[in-house]
Design a protein around this motif. Structure first.
Motif, mmCIF file in Angstrom:
data_model
loop_
_atom_site.group_PDB
_atom_site.id
_atom_site.type_symbol
_atom_site.label_atom_id
_atom_site.label_comp_id
_atom_site.label_asym_id
_atom_site.label_seq_id
_atom_site.Cartn_x
_atom_site.Cartn_y
_atom_site.Cartn_z
ATOM 1 N N LEU A 201 19.252 57.482 -65.328
ATOM 2 C CA LEU A 201 19.751 58.712 -64.706
ATOM 3 C C LEU A 201 21.198 59.013 -65.084
ATOM 4 N N PRO A 202 21.577 60.284 -65.122
ATOM 5 C CA PRO A 202 22.969 60.633 -65.407
ATOM 6 C C PRO A 202 23.884 60.145 -64.274
ATOM 7 N N PRO A 203 25.162 59.988 -64.541
ATOM 8 C CA PRO A 203 26.103 59.535 -63.503
ATOM 9 C C PRO A 203 26.071 60.488 -62.302
ATOM 10 N N GLY A 204 26.215 59.913 -61.135
ATOM 11 C CA GLY A 204 26.240 60.729 -59.918
ATOM 12 C C GLY A 204 24.877 60.887 -59.279
ATOM 13 N N LEU A 205 23.833 60.492 -59.985
ATOM 14 C CA LEU A 205 22.486 60.594 -59.409
ATOM 15 C C LEU A 205 21.934 59.199 -59.125
ATOM 16 N N ARG A 206 21.107 59.131 -58.143
ATOM 17 C CA ARG A 206 20.568 57.834 -57.715
ATOM 18 C C ARG A 206 19.077 57.995 -57.421
ATOM 19 N N ALA A 207 18.282 56.992 -57.840
ATOM 20 C CA ALA A 207 16.839 57.035 -57.556
ATOM 21 C C ALA A 207 16.525 56.085 -56.412
ATOM 22 N N GLU A 208 15.714 56.556 -55.508
ATOM 23 C CA GLU A 208 15.403 55.736 -54.334
ATOM 24 C C GLU A 208 13.895 55.793 -54.099
ATOM 25 N N PRO A 209 13.245 54.616 -53.988
ATOM 26 C CA PRO A 209 11.796 54.660 -53.725
ATOM 27 C C PRO A 209 11.520 55.395 -52.419
ATOM 28 N N GLU A 210 10.607 56.327 -52.460
ATOM 29 C CA GLU A 210 10.286 57.104 -51.255
ATOM 30 C C GLU A 210 8.989 56.632 -50.632
ATOM 31 N N ARG A 211 7.985 56.436 -51.486
ATOM 32 C CA ARG A 211 6.693 55.979 -50.968
ATOM 33 C C ARG A 211 5.802 55.568 -52.119
ATOM 34 N N ARG A 212 4.732 54.875 -51.758
ATOM 35 C CA ARG A 212 3.659 54.587 -52.709
ATOM 36 C C ARG A 212 2.449 55.349 -52.218
ATOM 37 N N THR A 213 1.644 55.799 -53.126
ATOM 38 C CA THR A 213 0.478 56.557 -52.675
ATOM 39 C C THR A 213 -0.656 56.446 -53.680
ATOM 40 N N LYS A 214 -1.837 56.765 -53.206
ATOM 41 C CA LYS A 214 -2.991 56.841 -54.100
ATOM 42 C C LYS A 214 -3.292 58.313 -54.324
ATOM 43 N N LEU A 215 -3.421 58.667 -55.567
ATOM 44 C CA LEU A 215 -3.720 60.063 -55.897
ATOM 45 C C LEU A 215 -5.125 60.147 -56.484
ATOM 46 N N CYS A 216 -5.768 61.214 -56.185
ATOM 47 C CA CYS A 216 -7.068 61.461 -56.810
ATOM 48 C C CYS A 216 -7.126 62.934 -57.173
ATOM 49 N N ARG A 217 -7.390 63.186 -58.443
ATOM 50 C CA ARG A 217 -7.516 64.572 -58.883
ATOM 51 C C ARG A 217 -8.948 64.823 -59.314
ATOM 52 N N VAL A 218 -9.482 65.901 -58.831
ATOM 53 C CA VAL A 218 -10.830 66.294 -59.257
ATOM 54 C C VAL A 218 -10.708 67.667 -59.924
ATOM 55 N N TRP A 219 -11.009 67.697 -61.202
ATOM 56 C CA TRP A 219 -10.983 68.972 -61.927
ATOM 57 C C TRP A 219 -12.289 69.713 -61.632
ATOM 58 N N LEU A 220 -12.147 70.972 -61.265
ATOM 59 C CA LEU A 220 -13.331 71.768 -60.925
ATOM 60 C C LEU A 220 -13.478 72.929 -61.905
ATOM 61 N N ASP A 221 -14.688 73.156 -62.305
ATOM 62 C CA ASP A 221 -14.965 74.316 -63.154
ATOM 63 C C ASP A 221 -16.458 74.595 -63.060
ATOM 64 N N THR A 222 -16.879 75.703 -63.608
ATOM 65 C CA THR A 222 -18.315 75.930 -63.699
ATOM 66 C C THR A 222 -18.828 75.040 -64.829
ATOM 67 N N VAL A 223 -20.114 74.813 -64.854
ATOM 68 C CA VAL A 223 -20.641 73.874 -65.838
ATOM 69 C C VAL A 223 -20.358 74.349 -67.268
ATOM 70 N N ASP A 224 -20.255 75.662 -67.449
ATOM 71 C CA ASP A 224 -19.966 76.177 -68.782
ATOM 72 C C ASP A 224 -18.475 76.455 -68.990
ATOM 73 N N GLY A 225 -17.639 75.905 -68.107
ATOM 74 C CA GLY A 225 -16.184 75.936 -68.319
ATOM 75 C C GLY A 225 -15.579 77.326 -68.327
ATOM 76 N N ARG A 226 -16.026 78.183 -67.410
ATOM 77 C CA ARG A 226 -15.545 79.574 -67.427
ATOM 78 C C ARG A 226 -14.064 79.678 -67.095
ATOM 79 N N LEU A 227 -13.565 78.798 -66.215
ATOM 80 C CA LEU A 227 -12.142 78.857 -65.877
ATOM 81 C C LEU A 227 -11.309 78.326 -67.038
ATOM 82 N N GLY A 228 -11.714 77.185 -67.553
ATOM 83 C CA GLY A 228 -10.974 76.556 -68.657
ATOM 84 C C GLY A 228 -10.870 77.467 -69.863
ATOM 85 N N LYS A 229 -11.954 78.197 -70.142
ATOM 86 C CA LYS A 229 -11.940 79.082 -71.314
ATOM 87 C C LYS A 229 -10.913 80.195 -71.150
ATOM 88 N N ARG A 230 -10.573 80.538 -69.903
ATOM 89 C CA ARG A 230 -9.572 81.576 -69.663
ATOM 90 C C ARG A 230 -8.202 80.974 -69.354
#
Lengths: 506, 244
Positions: free
Chosen positions: A35-64
């Motif tokens: 980190l640059p001088p003057g900044l400090r990193a401090e552990p805030e928390r640990r967590t479990k993340l889960c991402r589920v990508w959603l789309d139609t089976v033919d990927g209509r959102l992804g295509k756009r």
């Protein structure tokens, strides 16, 4: 849906930040050191993340260029729609959204037209554990967050520097400082999940026609198989629709290209494809009725649309039964045997020696022959002709359309587009004529069933009666317009356009 | 987007403590939350370590020379943003008065934030003013801290009259007890009696406790640094009442 642990898929489902892949491991102390001088990193928390990508089976959102992710951070759940000009983030519940209507209004407004009748399905799941560090300035104010993420069973670590509102420049400074570490390499921000669906085969005019047809039939069977699970699970009505279209195209292809395929192959599989199509018809007919019901209700006089509710209940009940029957059929031994023998024969076709004709020449003559059939049968139709002749013409038009679409890569795209547009106009007219008749017949059938088995209110019978009158009027209108549409399709200019497409083959 | 206003005619009754804790609890629940510190004293802004400065001041915001979103700052807490106070807010009535529909202005200013936030908490200055009328008009819920006293019922009724007279939207009113000292007989009696007299007043009690005063030192909501304290538990109950 197996969990994915690839580094590129481990990005946070929010925009406005910088992502890095880490070669090796970056620890909280390393972040502090960078980190640059003057900044400090401090552990805030640990967590479990889960991402589920959603789309139609033919990927209509992804295509756009749209990415929809459900992000779980501990007990919190958010839906993130990553889209230009900015992302939408909305708190959500445990259940994954399935339809556009299940999404928060702002998201639904962006995606509902794209989704159409399709349901959202989970395309990919990424689990990670994250150490969240907050970055503090000299006044102990949090000006950024750094997420160190790693899939639980090993895999590459990723780092994200989050933008905090009003402190974006500070976060950019942090990202710049971290990027000096040689272990970190920038990765693009969140991108669309994978889009499913069989890839179309590559066709060229100079390959052997037999091989080209083999590739097309193989692709169509891929589409059939890709839609079996979605149809069986009744995820949305488009799975069955796509499956049926692939079956119809298969049947048309077997018929059109019979001169370049082994006779035994066609004889054996044309019947099986017909059986598969027939298997899907009852469920699809009910789907169509249910999908049409809101339009039918809207066509009734004000306040009487609700009179069709008993019909909706009956259709829903029957469609569930028919889908159960269909699901069993699609997982039957007969289907498995069909698939294995069909695939084996297609492989034999692919391995057979290349011989004339070439795909381009053959497709030209198949399309020209299909066109001639349309023109010839259409010319026979007079105002006094029975409906069957129009139904038959509709089938010939479909064959022509499938031929043009199956061999699409072999022709000039612009010319083909014009030819198809002309054909569509005729098909719409024939579709209106036949669909009105079929729907009228079905409504009469369901009206009888409602009266005899459900003791449905008289108002329902009246509403159905009104609809059949409405449908008959539509059918008459289509019939009256047929001659004009057909003459337009058959005019010399359109025939010339067709001839140009097929290199003069008529 | 739900707009929750912490409001009282009287000053020093715990409005800021309430606003800060409710906003924190909303964010902790996963709601995207904005706290707008409308009080020129800027206590909530100080508490979240943000500079009490808005470029262009109240006038720029009220007259839409600067969108509200441009002035927003993240706090130390995930999902909780702050629209800071500015000393110029003391003249907000003048800025509002210069607009076409002053009593609808706060609602109109918040509207573009509807897709960014699920919850907006307004920390209002103590007054009966054009600003308070505009806040009342924008709010879905008005949270009213009540310090128990002999005049509590009368003060609360005055406030209700003011709200009913000013707002066409008729926000829900949630009263609760703040800064309660159980050693005082009068406090105990009012807390026991008032909820029976007015349906809008709930038997929720935030005590006059050291832990609430410590918020200024900790620069954090009670719910964040002393979640098991009585005050934090009451704020949690208040939040479930307000959010329900």
């Amino acid at each position: 849906m197996p969990p994915d642990s690839s580094p590129a898929s481990s990005r946070l489902a929010v925009s406005g930040g910088r992502d890095f892949a880490v070669s090796g491991a970056l620890k909280p102390d390393d972040v502090q050191r960078l980190l640059p001088p003057g900044l400090r990193a401090e552990p805030e928390r640990r967590t479990k993340l889960c991402r589920v990508w959603l789309d139609t089976v033919d990927g209509r959102l992804g295509k756009r260029g749209l990415t929809l992710v459900r992000l779980s951070d501990g007990a919190k759940r958010q839906l993130v729609l990553d889209a230009e000009p900015r992302s939408l983030v909305v708190a959500t519940g445990e259940e994954l959204p399935r339809w556009a209507a299940d999404l928060p209004p702002a998201m639904a407004a962006r995606v509902s037209a794209l989704m159409g009748l399709r349901a959202l399905i989970p395309m990919r799941t990424v689990d990670t554990t994250a150490v969240v560090l907050r970055v503090l300035d000299a006044e102990e104010k949090t000006i950024g967050r750094v997420w160190l993420e790693r899939p639980p069973r090993g895999g590459a670590q990723t780092v994200r520097v989050d933008h905090l509102r009003g402190y974006e420049r500070h976060a950019d400074r942090v990202a710049k400082a971290l990027s000096r570490d040689p272990r970190l390499s920038p990765i693009p921000s969140l991108t669309a999940g994978p889009t499913a669906g069989p890839r179309r085969p590559t066709l060229t005019r100079d390959q052997a026609a037999t091989h080209a047809v083999g590739l097309i039939l193989g692709h169509l069977f891929d589409v059939i198989e890709a839609n079996i699970e979605g149809t069986s699970a009744a995820i949305d009505t488009e799975f069955l629709h796509d499956l049926r279209v692939a079956v119809r195209r298969t049947r048309s292809a077997l018929k059109l290209t019979v001169d370049v395929l082994p006779a035994r192959f066609v004889a054996r599989f044309a019947g099986r494809a017909r059986w598969l199509g027939d298997l899907t018809t009852p469920a699809r007919d009910l789907d169509v009725m249910l999908l049409e019901l809101p339009t039918m209700q809207a066509a009734l006089p004000d306040g009487t649309g609700a009179d069709l509710e008993p019909l909706r209940d009956l259709l829903r009940e029957r469609v569930a039964t028919e889908y159960a029957v269909l699901g069993r059929g699609l997982h039957s031994v007969r289907i498995r045997q069909f698939a294995s023998s069909y695939r084996a024969e297609l492989a034999a076709i692919a391995a057979s020696p290349a011989r004339a004709p070439l795909a381009g020449d053959a497709a030209d003559s198949w399309a020209a022959a299909a066109l001639q059939r349309v023109l010839k049968r259409g010319a026979r139709i007079t105002p006094a002709s029975p409906p069957e002749l129009l139904h038959d013409l509709r089938k010939r038009c479909k064959e022509l359309r499938y031929c043009l679409e199956l061999f699409e890569p072999l022709w000039d795209a612009r010319d083909l587009g014009q030819v198809i547009d002309e054909l569509k106009s005729l098909q719409d007219n024939l579709g209106m004529f036949q669909d009105s008749e079929v729907q009228s017949e079905m409504l009469r059938h369901w009206a009888e069933e409602l009266a005899t088995t459900r003791n449905a209110p008289t108002a329902t019978a009246i509403a159905i009666g009104r609809l059949t009158v409405h449908l008959e009027a539509s059918q008459h209108a289509a019939r009256a317009e047929f001659a004009e549409r057909f003459n337009r399709f058959g005019r010399p200019a359109n025939r010339a356009r067709f001839a140009a497409l097929t290199g003069g083959v008529r | 987007m739900k707009v929750i206003a912490c409001y009282a005619i009287k000053g020093g009754v715990g409005k800021t403590s309430t606003a800060v804790n409710l906003a924190y609890l909303a964010a902790a629940e996963g709601q995207r939350t904005l706290l707008w510190d409308l009080d020129p004293q800027g206590a909530a802004t100080f508490l979240f370590r943000v500079k009490p400065k808005v470029r262009g001041g109240a006038d720029a915001l009220v007259r839409r020379r600067r969108p509200l979103a441009d002035a927003v700052k993240a706090t130390d807490f995930e999902g909780l943003d702050l629209l800071p106070a500015d000393f110029s807010y003391r003249n907000m009535d003048l800025s509002l008065d210069a607009t076409k529909s002053p009593t609808r202005r706060i609602a109109a200013l918040l509207k573009p934030l509807a897709s960014d936030y699920d919850v907006v908490v307004l920390d209002c200055p103590p007054s009966v003013s054009l600003l308070s009328e505009s806040v009342v008009r924008a709010a879905d819920v008005i949270v009213v801290p009540i310090v128990p006293s002999a005049l509590s019922l009368r003060t609360f009724d005055q406030l209700l009259e003011h709200l009913i007279a000013q707002s066409k939207a008729k926000p829900r009113v949630v009263g609760f007890f703040s800064m309660v000292d159980r050693r005082k007989r009068q406090h105990r009696e009012v807390v026991a009696a008032l909820p029976g007299h007015r349906a809008q007043v709930h038997a929720l009690v935030v005590p006059a406790a050291t832990v609430v005063e410590q918020m200024g030192l900790e620069r954090a909501p009670v719910a964040a640094f002393a979640p098991k304290s009585e005050a934090a538990r009451t704020y949690a109950q208040l939040w479930s009442l307000v959010s329900g």
